[in-house]
Design a protein around this motif. Structure first.
Motif, mmCIF file in Angstrom:
data_model
loop_
_atom_site.group_PDB
_atom_site.id
_atom_site.type_symbol
_atom_site.label_atom_id
_atom_site.label_comp_id
_atom_site.label_asym_id
_atom_site.label_seq_id
_atom_site.Cartn_x
_atom_site.Cartn_y
_atom_site.Cartn_z
ATOM 1 N N ALA A 179 7.776 -3.223 -0.257
ATOM 2 C CA ALA A 179 8.521 -2.255 -1.062
ATOM 3 C C ALA A 179 9.848 -1.977 -0.376
ATOM 4 O O ALA A 179 9.900 -1.803 0.848
ATOM 5 N N VAL A 180 10.907 -1.986 -1.158
ATOM 6 C CA VAL A 180 12.214 -1.546 -0.658
ATOM 7 C C VAL A 180 12.393 -0.133 -1.199
ATOM 8 O O VAL A 180 12.363 0.089 -2.414
ATOM 9 N N LEU A 181 12.522 0.833 -0.291
ATOM 10 C CA LEU A 181 12.536 2.244 -0.694
ATOM 11 C C LEU A 181 13.966 2.762 -0.819
ATOM 12 O O LEU A 181 14.847 2.365 -0.042
ATOM 13 N N ALA B 298 18.369 -4.379 2.418
ATOM 14 C CA ALA B 298 18.305 -2.905 2.494
ATOM 15 C C ALA B 298 19.473 -2.377 3.326
ATOM 16 O O ALA B 298 20.120 -1.390 2.959
ATOM 17 N N ALA B 299 19.762 -3.055 4.445
ATOM 18 C CA ALA B 299 20.862 -2.616 5.302
ATOM 19 C C ALA B 299 22.193 -2.752 4.567
ATOM 20 O O ALA B 299 23.047 -1.859 4.623
ATOM 21 N N GLU B 300 22.335 -3.853 3.834
ATOM 22 C CA GLU B 300 23.595 -4.121 3.119
ATOM 23 C C GLU B 300 23.885 -3.092 2.031
ATOM 24 O O GLU B 300 25.016 -2.662 1.868
ATOM 25 N N ILE B 301 22.837 -2.721 1.281
ATOM 26 C CA ILE B 301 23.069 -1.862 0.106
ATOM 27 C C ILE B 301 22.798 -0.387 0.400
ATOM 28 O O ILE B 301 22.899 0.449 -0.477
ATOM 29 N N GLY B 302 22.406 -0.098 1.629
ATOM 30 C CA GLY B 302 22.163 1.295 1.998
ATOM 31 C C GLY B 302 20.859 1.846 1.452
ATOM 32 O O GLY B 302 20.785 3.031 1.114
ATOM 33 N N ALA B 303 19.818 0.992 1.329
ATOM 34 C CA ALA B 303 18.498 1.486 0.913
ATOM 35 C C ALA B 303 17.857 2.222 2.083
ATOM 36 O O ALA B 303 18.290 2.079 3.231
ATOM 37 N N MET B 304 16.804 2.998 1.781
ATOM 38 C CA MET B 304 16.224 3.841 2.835
ATOM 39 C C MET B 304 15.362 3.074 3.822
ATOM 40 O O MET B 304 15.273 3.432 4.990
ATOM 41 N N GLY B 305 14.685 2.032 3.342
ATOM 42 C CA GLY B 305 13.830 1.294 4.281
ATOM 43 C C GLY B 305 12.940 0.313 3.552
ATOM 44 O O GLY B 305 13.004 0.190 2.326
ATOM 45 N N VAL B 306 12.116 -0.396 4.351
ATOM 46 C CA VAL B 306 11.245 -1.430 3.792
ATOM 47 C C VAL B 306 9.833 -1.198 4.320
ATOM 48 O O VAL B 306 9.654 -0.901 5.501
ATOM 49 N N VAL B 307 8.856 -1.312 3.436
ATOM 50 C CA VAL B 307 7.459 -1.214 3.872
ATOM 51 C C VAL B 307 6.766 -2.527 3.525
ATOM 52 O O VAL B 307 6.932 -3.048 2.420
ATOM 53 N N ALA B 308 5.997 -3.080 4.464
ATOM 54 C CA ALA B 308 5.221 -4.296 4.184
ATOM 55 C C ALA B 308 3.756 -3.984 4.453
ATOM 56 O O ALA B 308 3.420 -3.384 5.470
ATOM 57 N N ASP B 309 2.899 -4.382 3.506
ATOM 58 C CA ASP B 309 1.472 -4.086 3.638
ATOM 59 C C ASP B 309 0.681 -5.379 3.420
ATOM 60 O O ASP B 309 0.650 -5.921 2.317
ATOM 61 N N GLY B 310 0.063 -5.866 4.481
ATOM 62 C CA GLY B 310 -0.684 -7.132 4.394
ATOM 63 C C GLY B 310 -2.164 -6.928 4.153
ATOM 64 O O GLY B 310 -2.964 -7.818 4.436
ATOM 65 N N VAL C 50 11.550 -0.391 -5.176
ATOM 66 C CA VAL C 50 11.209 -1.671 -5.804
ATOM 67 C C VAL C 50 10.085 -2.291 -4.986
ATOM 68 O O VAL C 50 10.251 -2.541 -3.787
ATOM 69 N N ALA C 51 8.931 -2.495 -5.626
ATOM 70 C CA ALA C 51 7.780 -3.067 -4.909
ATOM 71 C C ALA C 51 7.371 -4.379 -5.573
ATOM 72 O O ALA C 51 7.562 -4.563 -6.773
ATOM 73 N N PHE C 52 6.843 -5.289 -4.767
ATOM 74 C CA PHE C 52 6.382 -6.570 -5.333
ATOM 75 C C PHE C 52 5.366 -7.197 -4.397
ATOM 76 O O PHE C 52 5.228 -6.778 -3.244
ATOM 77 N N THR C 53 4.645 -8.192 -4.911
ATOM 78 C CA THR C 53 3.680 -8.896 -4.068
ATOM 79 C C THR C 53 4.131 -10.338 -3.857
ATOM 80 O O THR C 53 4.846 -10.917 -4.677
ATOM 81 N N VAL C 54 3.700 -10.886 -2.714
ATOM 82 C CA VAL C 54 3.945 -12.301 -2.381
ATOM 83 C C VAL C 54 2.653 -12.836 -1.755
ATOM 84 O O VAL C 54 1.744 -12.055 -1.433
ATOM 85 N N ALA C 55 2.584 -14.148 -1.562
ATOM 86 C CA ALA C 55 1.443 -14.704 -0.838
ATOM 87 C C ALA C 55 1.493 -14.160 0.593
ATOM 88 O O ALA C 55 2.583 -13.983 1.153
ATOM 89 N N PHE C 56 0.327 -13.919 1.175
ATOM 90 C CA PHE C 56 0.270 -13.291 2.503
ATOM 91 C C PHE C 56 1.122 -14.057 3.523
ATOM 92 O O PHE C 56 1.821 -13.453 4.337
ATOM 93 N N ASP C 57 1.104 -15.388 3.449
ATOM 94 C CA ASP C 57 1.846 -16.197 4.421
ATOM 95 C C ASP C 57 3.360 -15.983 4.325
ATOM 96 O O ASP C 57 4.094 -16.295 5.256
ATOM 97 N N ASP C 58 3.821 -15.496 3.173
ATOM 98 C CA ASP C 58 5.263 -15.287 2.982
ATOM 99 C C ASP C 58 5.700 -13.876 3.378
ATOM 100 O O ASP C 58 6.871 -13.525 3.225
ATOM 101 N N MET C 59 4.763 -13.054 3.866
ATOM 102 C CA MET C 59 5.105 -11.648 4.113
ATOM 103 C C MET C 59 6.229 -11.506 5.147
ATOM 104 O O MET C 59 7.176 -10.737 4.945
ATOM 105 N N GLY C 60 6.143 -12.265 6.253
ATOM 106 C CA GLY C 60 7.144 -12.159 7.337
ATOM 107 C C GLY C 60 8.552 -12.466 6.836
ATOM 108 O O GLY C 60 9.451 -11.608 6.912
ATOM 109 N N PRO C 61 8.770 -13.675 6.286
ATOM 110 C CA PRO C 61 10.106 -14.000 5.786
ATOM 111 C C PRO C 61 10.567 -13.065 4.668
ATOM 112 O O PRO C 61 11.746 -12.683 4.610
#
Ligand code: ADP
Ligand code: ASP
Ligand code: MG
Length: 414
Positions: free
Chosen positions: A265-267, A326-338, A306-317
């Motif tokens: 999720a990009v918060l 997020a840094a570029e557009i000034g979003a608040m942060g990113v959460v990753a849940d495996g 904005v939240a979305f799912t990917v295959a577990f192996d793609d979580m890191g990239p």
């Protein structure tokens, strides 16, 4: 006389005894007057063991070397099956993927078949010889060995059946056919006599490993009759065919779960046009497939999550890409849940049956399983939930739709 492609999975050739039984079944089909092309997988867990072996050397092996290694599993089983047929007095010849004319794109470990040059196979058939082809492998135009992705022998079989205009493609496996859910997870699962390509494609893509998704795509494309059957019995199994050829159309025909999922999720994304496009374009550029997407708007604030799912192996990239944006557009942060899984129901009759999704949500809610994200199409509903509850979720949803019992067919208003 018809031409039949028979594919035998890993368990079906897992021991010498089983392998001999496979040869007997092929010999029987031959003696009934049919031409047969055989496709086999590696014996038992041979492919898993090869993956593990490479893992002891490196976790970052080049795809080329992975394919060179994994393709050896099938080389063992084709030689043994061909020799076992010889012992029964049946003329057979083992063939590696490239010898069978299977050319793929150059995408190591997940190559798609491009073309099949059938001259050599047709020549053998004309001589009365049974080709025993290695599943799961092919060769690129420039001579590199490739594999088709785990479970890819099904695709070899269907692609060969299509290229040879076979009358039927039989996938022999370790269960009696396609069930309403994995019978190893829910013992009450009911064997389906038939299922549409569309439903089977969804089930396979959403985690039911009984058929490789691409094999179903091929069969649908060529309108090829596909049967899934047990190599340990003579049960007719499940026929996979077009929706318009089905005798019965159910709102829900199957339940499945994909445990190999992660949620990102990009918060606090600024609510401006073009931001989602940039995020998903960046992910696509890295070859990352995005699945369920949801966007929540904060009332009064000018930001979204904005939240979305990917295959577990793609979580890191995927996380790296999200953090950079997020840094570029000034979003608040990113959460990753495996620790998530995706549970889905599939049914070609769903479209004519309002309330199906609600029933699924009730079943999960009733069991205290929280739904984190939802996505739907005309023939499926998927819910992202806690992975630790996935198997329980399959069972409660299966029960809610009483899938262990014959369903009330839906009348199509077409
Ligand atoms: P093979 O080695 O023959 O290719 P797989 O292990 O790839 O066999 O696929 C068969 C397995 O798929 C079964 O043993 C079963 O546990 C699993 N499976 C998952 N979902 C289903 C389903 N809906 N119907 C039947 N089998 C399923
Ligand atoms: N042997 C390969 C695998 O285990 C291909 C297959 O069995 O379909 O993935
Ligand atoms: Mg398989």
């Amino acid at each position: 006389m018809s031409l039949i492609v028979q594919k035998f999975g890993g368990t079906s050739v897992g021991t010498v005894d089983r392998l001999k039984r496979v040869a007997q079944r092929v010999a029987r089909t031959r003696s009934e007057g049919h031409d047969v092309v055989v496709v086999v997988s590696a014996m038992g867990h041979a492919t898993d063991q090869l993956v593990e072996l490479m893992g002891q050397i490196t976790l970052k092996a080049p795809g080329r070397e992975v394919d060179m290694l994994l393709s050896t599993g099938e080389q063992v089983s084709i030689a043994l099956v061909a020799a076992a047929l010889g012992e029964l007095g049946v003329s057979a010849r083992s063939m590696l993927g490239f010898q069978a004319g299977i050319e793929t794109e150059k995408a190591h470990t997940r190559a798609a078949i491009r073309t099949i040059e059938t001259a050599r196979l047709r020549g053998l058939l004309a001589e009365g010889v049974i080709p025993v082809v290695a599943g799961f492998q092919g060769i690129t135009a420039d001579g590199e060995v490739t594999t088709l992705g785990r479970g890819g022998s099904d695709t070899t079989a269907v692609a060969l059946a299509a290229a040879l205009s076979a009358d039927i493609c039989d996938i022999y496996t370790d269960v009696e056919g396609v069930y309403t859910t994995d019978p190893r997870i829910v013992p009450e699962a009911r064997l389906l006599r038939e299922i549409s390509y569309e439903e089977m494609l969804e089930l396979a893509s959403l985690g039911a490993k009984v058929l490789h998704p691409r094999s179903v795509e091929y069969a649908r494309w060529k309108n090829l009759v596909l049967r899934v059957r047990s190599s340990f019995s003579d049960h007719p199994g499940t026929v996979v065919k077009g929706v318009d050829q089905l005798e019965i159309l159910n709102p829900v025909n199957g339940v499945t779960a994909d445990l190999n999922q992660a949620k990102l999720a990009v918060l606090g994304v600024p609510d401006q046009p073009g931001v989602a496009a940039r995020l998903f374009a960046n992910l696509a550029e890295r070859g990352i497939n995005v699945d369920v997407i949801s966007q929540s708007v904060h009332g009064g604030h000018l930001t979204n999550d904005v939240a979305f799912t990917v295959a577990f192996d793609d979580m890191g990239p995927a996380r790296e890409i999200c953090e950079a944006l997020a840094a570029e557009i000034g979003a608040m942060g990113v959460v990753a849940d495996g620790t998530v899984a995706k549970v889905s129901i599939v049914g070609a009759g769903m479209i004519n049956h309002p309330g199906t999704a609600a029933q699924m949500f009730e079943a999960l809610g009733g069991a205290g399983i929280n739904i984190q994200m939802i996505s739907t199409s005309e023939i499926k509903v998927s819910c992202v939930i806690d992975r630790a509850r996935a198997l329980e979720a399959i069972a409660v949803v299966h029960r809610r739709f009483a899938l262990d019992k014959e369903q009330q067919p839906v009348v199509l208003s077409r």
